[in-house]
Write a protein that holds these residues in place. Structure first.
Motif, PDB file in Angstrom:
ATOM      1  N   GLU A  25       0.842  -1.192   0.000  1.00  0.00           N
ATOM      2  CA  GLU A  25       0.000   0.000   0.000  1.00  0.00           C
ATOM      3  C   GLU A  25       0.878   1.242   0.000  1.00  0.00           C
ATOM      4  N   ASP A  26       0.338   2.336  -0.527  1.00  0.00           N
ATOM      5  CA  ASP A  26       1.129   3.549  -0.734  1.00  0.00           C
ATOM      6  C   ASP A  26       1.810   4.101   0.515  1.00  0.00           C
ATOM      7  N   PHE A  27       1.061   4.427   1.528  1.00  0.00           N
ATOM      8  CA  PHE A  27       1.627   5.169   2.645  1.00  0.00           C
ATOM      9  C   PHE A  27       1.964   4.310   3.853  1.00  0.00           C
ATOM     10  N   SER A  28       1.200   3.264   4.085  1.00  0.00           N
ATOM     11  CA  SER A  28       1.440   2.447   5.277  1.00  0.00           C
ATOM     12  C   SER A  28       2.560   1.441   5.060  1.00  0.00           C
ATOM     13  N   GLY A  29       2.801   1.041   3.818  1.00  0.00           N
ATOM     14  CA  GLY A  29       3.805   0.013   3.543  1.00  0.00           C
ATOM     15  C   GLY A  29       3.304  -1.393   3.806  1.00  0.00           C
ATOM     16  N   ARG A  30       2.014  -1.515   4.205  1.00  0.00           N
ATOM     17  CA  ARG A  30       1.452  -2.849   4.439  1.00  0.00           C
ATOM     18  C   ARG A  30       1.349  -3.624   3.138  1.00  0.00           C
ATOM     19  N   LYS A  31       1.455  -4.918   3.264  1.00  0.00           N
ATOM     20  CA  LYS A  31       1.395  -5.795   2.102  1.00  0.00           C
ATOM     21  C   LYS A  31      -0.046  -5.957   1.619  1.00  0.00           C
ATOM     22  N   ILE A  32      -0.237  -5.952   0.304  1.00  0.00           N
ATOM     23  CA  ILE A  32      -1.537  -6.240  -0.295  1.00  0.00           C
ATOM     24  C   ILE A  32      -1.632  -7.754  -0.418  1.00  0.00           C
ATOM     25  N   ASN A  33      -2.614  -8.369   0.219  1.00  0.00           N
ATOM     26  CA  ASN A  33      -2.695  -9.826   0.300  1.00  0.00           C
ATOM     27  C   ASN A  33      -3.567 -10.466  -0.770  1.00  0.00           C
ATOM     28  N   LYS A  34      -4.015  -9.705  -1.745  1.00  0.00           N
ATOM     29  CA  LYS A  34      -4.839 -10.261  -2.823  1.00  0.00           C
ATOM     30  C   LYS A  34      -4.000 -11.268  -3.620  1.00  0.00           C
ATOM     31  N   VAL A  35      -4.579 -12.433  -3.876  1.00  0.00           N
ATOM     32  CA  VAL A  35      -3.882 -13.487  -4.623  1.00  0.00           C
ATOM     33  C   VAL A  35      -3.771 -13.088  -6.095  1.00  0.00           C
ATOM     34  N   VAL A  36      -2.587 -13.258  -6.664  1.00  0.00           N
ATOM     35  CA  VAL A  36      -2.361 -12.996  -8.079  1.00  0.00           C
ATOM     36  C   VAL A  36      -2.068 -14.325  -8.750  1.00  0.00           C
ATOM     37  N   LYS A  37      -2.911 -14.703  -9.719  1.00  0.00           N
ATOM     38  CA  LYS A  37      -2.701 -15.954 -10.445  1.00  0.00           C
ATOM     39  C   LYS A  37      -2.108 -15.631 -11.809  1.00  0.00           C
ATOM     40  N   TYR A  38      -1.229 -16.501 -12.270  1.00  0.00           N
ATOM     41  CA  TYR A  38      -0.585 -16.299 -13.562  1.00  0.00           C
ATOM     42  C   TYR A  38      -0.271 -17.653 -14.164  1.00  0.00           C
ATOM     43  N   SER A  39      -0.124 -17.680 -15.473  1.00  0.00           N
ATOM     44  CA  SER A  39       0.191 -18.931 -16.163  1.00  0.00           C
ATOM     45  C   SER A  39       1.684 -18.955 -16.508  1.00  0.00           C
ATOM     46  N   ASN A  40       2.131 -20.052 -17.085  1.00  0.00           N
ATOM     47  CA  ASN A  40       3.537 -20.188 -17.471  1.00  0.00           C
ATOM     48  C   ASN A  40       3.854 -19.462 -18.767  1.00  0.00           C
ATOM     49  N   CYS A  41       2.829 -19.012 -19.475  1.00  0.00           N
ATOM     50  CA  CYS A  41       3.040 -18.371 -20.775  1.00  0.00           C
ATOM     51  C   CYS A  41       2.186 -17.101 -20.852  1.00  0.00           C
ATOM     52  N   LEU A  42       2.739 -16.043 -21.439  1.00  0.00           N
ATOM     53  CA  LEU A  42       2.025 -14.778 -21.572  1.00  0.00           C
ATOM     54  C   LEU A  42       2.097 -14.317 -23.019  1.00  0.00           C
ATOM     55  N   ASP A  43       0.956 -14.002 -23.596  1.00  0.00           N
ATOM     56  CA  ASP A  43       0.914 -13.366 -24.912  1.00  0.00           C
ATOM     57  C   ASP A  43       0.887 -11.862 -24.676  1.00  0.00           C
ATOM     58  N   LEU A  44       1.959 -11.198 -25.048  1.00  0.00           N
ATOM     59  CA  LEU A  44       2.095  -9.764 -24.804  1.00  0.00           C
ATOM     60  C   LEU A  44       1.314  -8.919 -25.813  1.00  0.00           C
ATOM     61  N   ARG A  45       0.875  -9.519 -26.908  1.00  0.00           N
ATOM     62  CA  ARG A  45       0.225  -8.759 -27.986  1.00  0.00           C
ATOM     63  C   ARG A  45      -0.930  -7.872 -27.502  1.00  0.00           C
ATOM     64  N   PRO A  46      -1.838  -8.338 -26.628  1.00  0.00           N
ATOM     65  CA  PRO A  46      -2.941  -7.455 -26.202  1.00  0.00           C
ATOM     66  C   PRO A  46      -2.479  -6.221 -25.420  1.00  0.00           C
ATOM     67  N   TYR A  47      -1.249  -6.213 -24.954  1.00  0.00           N
ATOM     68  CA  TYR A  47      -0.735  -5.102 -24.151  1.00  0.00           C
ATOM     69  C   TYR A  47       0.176  -4.187 -24.955  1.00  0.00           C
ATOM     70  N   MET A  48       0.289  -4.437 -26.258  1.00  0.00           N
ATOM     71  CA  MET A  48       1.133  -3.636 -27.136  1.00  0.00           C
ATOM     72  C   MET A  48       0.362  -2.409 -27.631  1.00  0.00           C
ATOM     73  N   SER A  49       1.101  -1.373 -28.019  1.00  0.00           N
ATOM     74  CA  SER A  49       0.474  -0.184 -28.604  1.00  0.00           C
ATOM     75  C   SER A  49      -0.266  -0.550 -29.881  1.00  0.00           C
ATOM     76  N   GLN A  50       0.324  -1.447 -30.679  1.00  0.00           N
ATOM     77  CA  GLN A  50      -0.320  -1.983 -31.882  1.00  0.00           C
ATOM     78  C   GLN A  50      -0.731  -3.419 -31.581  1.00  0.00           C
ATOM     79  N   THR A  51      -2.024  -3.657 -31.401  1.00  0.00           N
ATOM     80  CA  THR A  51      -2.487  -4.980 -30.975  1.00  0.00           C
ATOM     81  C   THR A  51      -2.669  -5.959 -32.123  1.00  0.00           C
ATOM     82  N   ASP A  52      -2.591  -5.483 -33.369  1.00  0.00           N
ATOM     83  CA  ASP A  52      -2.730  -6.412 -34.491  1.00  0.00           C
ATOM     84  C   ASP A  52      -1.373  -7.063 -34.781  1.00  0.00           C
TER      85      ASP A  52
END
Length: 103
Positions: A25-52
């Motif tokens: 968190e910004d000011f307290s420095g406390r940890k955000i405990n929300k679980v983050v799930k991710y896979s072993n592979c990421l397609d970066l295309r949807p996050y590019m400036s040019q998505t095509d």
């Protein structure tokens, strides 16, 4: 009050992609405990400036983890992928390699 959002895009795909998730968190420095799930592979295309275009796949190589309650204390540890031929040869592994070489 008006709902707002912020979005960043990537202009040029890097050879090695490093992603840092803000987990404190910004000011307290406390940890955000929300679980983050991710896979072993990421397609970066949807996050590019040019998505095509063709998919831009990245394979997960390592994860850095913080263990502790705040950004002011705790420990970091890392999980990293390694090829099996780079690991130390244990008795069990040597026996398995010997067994396979005799076949």
């Amino acid at each position: 009050m008006v709902a707002a959002s912020k979005r960043f895009t990537i202009h040029r795909a890097p050879k090695v992609l490093t992603v840092c998730l803000k987990r404190f968190e910004d000011f307290s420095g406390r940890k955000i405990n929300k679980v983050v799930k991710y896979s072993n592979c990421l397609d970066l295309r949807p996050y590019m400036s040019q998505t095509d275009g063709e998919p831009l796949f990245y394979s997960l190589y390592a994860v850095l983890v913080h263990s502790g309650n705040t950004c002011h204390s705790g420990h970091y540890f890392c999980y990293t992928k390694v090829r099996s031929n780079l690991l130390p040869r244990t008795r069990k592994r040597r026996a398995e390699e010997d067994r396979l070489s005799r076949q």
